[in-house]
Motif scaffolding. Structure first.
Motif, PDB file in Angstrom:
ATOM      1  N   MET A  91      34.492   3.938 209.575  1.00  0.00           N
ATOM      2  CA  MET A  91      34.375   4.402 208.192  1.00  0.00           C
ATOM      3  C   MET A  91      33.771   5.806 208.135  1.00  0.00           C
ATOM      4  O   MET A  91      33.999   6.533 207.178  1.00  0.00           O
ATOM      5  CB  MET A  91      33.528   3.423 207.373  1.00  0.00           C
ATOM      6  N   ASN A  92      33.016   6.188 209.174  1.00  0.00           N
ATOM      7  CA  ASN A  92      32.421   7.530 209.222  1.00  0.00           C
ATOM      8  C   ASN A  92      33.366   8.571 209.817  1.00  0.00           C
ATOM      9  O   ASN A  92      33.005   9.740 209.925  1.00  0.00           O
ATOM     10  CB  ASN A  92      31.135   7.498 210.052  1.00  0.00           C
ATOM     11  N   TYR A  93      34.582   8.134 210.201  1.00  0.00           N
ATOM     12  CA  TYR A  93      35.534   9.037 210.850  1.00  0.00           C
ATOM     13  C   TYR A  93      36.874   9.061 210.133  1.00  0.00           C
ATOM     14  O   TYR A  93      37.911   9.322 210.737  1.00  0.00           O
ATOM     15  CB  TYR A  93      35.716   8.635 212.322  1.00  0.00           C
ATOM     16  N   GLY A  94      36.880   8.780 208.842  1.00  0.00           N
ATOM     17  CA  GLY A  94      38.082   8.935 208.037  1.00  0.00           C
ATOM     18  C   GLY A  94      39.059   7.775 208.043  1.00  0.00           C
ATOM     19  O   GLY A  94      40.180   7.923 207.545  1.00  0.00           O
ATOM     20  N   PHE A  95      38.687   6.624 208.582  1.00  0.00           N
ATOM     21  CA  PHE A  95      39.588   5.476 208.554  1.00  0.00           C
ATOM     22  C   PHE A  95      39.527   4.817 207.184  1.00  0.00           C
ATOM     23  O   PHE A  95      38.470   4.757 206.560  1.00  0.00           O
ATOM     24  CB  PHE A  95      39.200   4.442 209.623  1.00  0.00           C
ATOM     25  N   SER A  96      40.652   4.323 206.730  1.00  0.00           N
ATOM     26  CA  SER A  96      40.711   3.484 205.543  1.00  0.00           C
ATOM     27  C   SER A  96      40.891   2.062 206.028  1.00  0.00           C
ATOM     28  O   SER A  96      41.511   1.832 207.058  1.00  0.00           O
ATOM     29  CB  SER A  96      41.902   3.872 204.664  1.00  0.00           C
TER      30      SER A  96
END
Length: 114
Positions: A91-96
């Motif tokens: 979540m801190n690396y742009g994943f949805s």
């Protein structure tokens, strides 16, 4: 406990090597804590290579957020599964993420309305 799946989607921007390392280092302790809490994680990574068929194949090929990984887990309910998903380091690396209940085909068939 019920089985849920977290569906991970990644945008077009690739992670740098440093970000990939940082994410990898963060996932190990997170996974250990989730397994210790009884969530029995079962991850599956998907390759970028795919074949699309059917009437909506063009839409699937043009998908701006392709599915990159699946993570099966045990949780009491959808809310608990969602809390686990929201705490994932990705979540801190742009994943949805998307969280859904999961069952085998026979269980799903018996639950379907007739």
């Amino acid at each position: 406990m019920n089985t849920y799946v977290i569906v991970f989607r990644r945008g077009r921007a690739a992670l740098s090597e440093t970000e990939q390392q940082q994410l990898g280092q963060a996932i190990g302790p997170w996974a250990a804590a989730q397994n210790e809490a009884g969530h029995r994680l079962e991850p599956r990574l998907l390759t970028a290579e795919a074949r699309h068929y059917g009437p909506h194949a063009a839409l699937a090929e043009a998908d701006a957020l392709p599915v990159t990984a699946l993570l099966f887990l045990d949780a009491r309910d959808l809310d608990e599964a969602a809390r686990v998903a929201q705490s994932h380091p990705g979540m801190n690396y742009g994943f949805s993420i998307e969280v859904r209940a999961w069952s085998g085909p026979q269980r799903a068939a018996t639950a379907a309305p007739r």
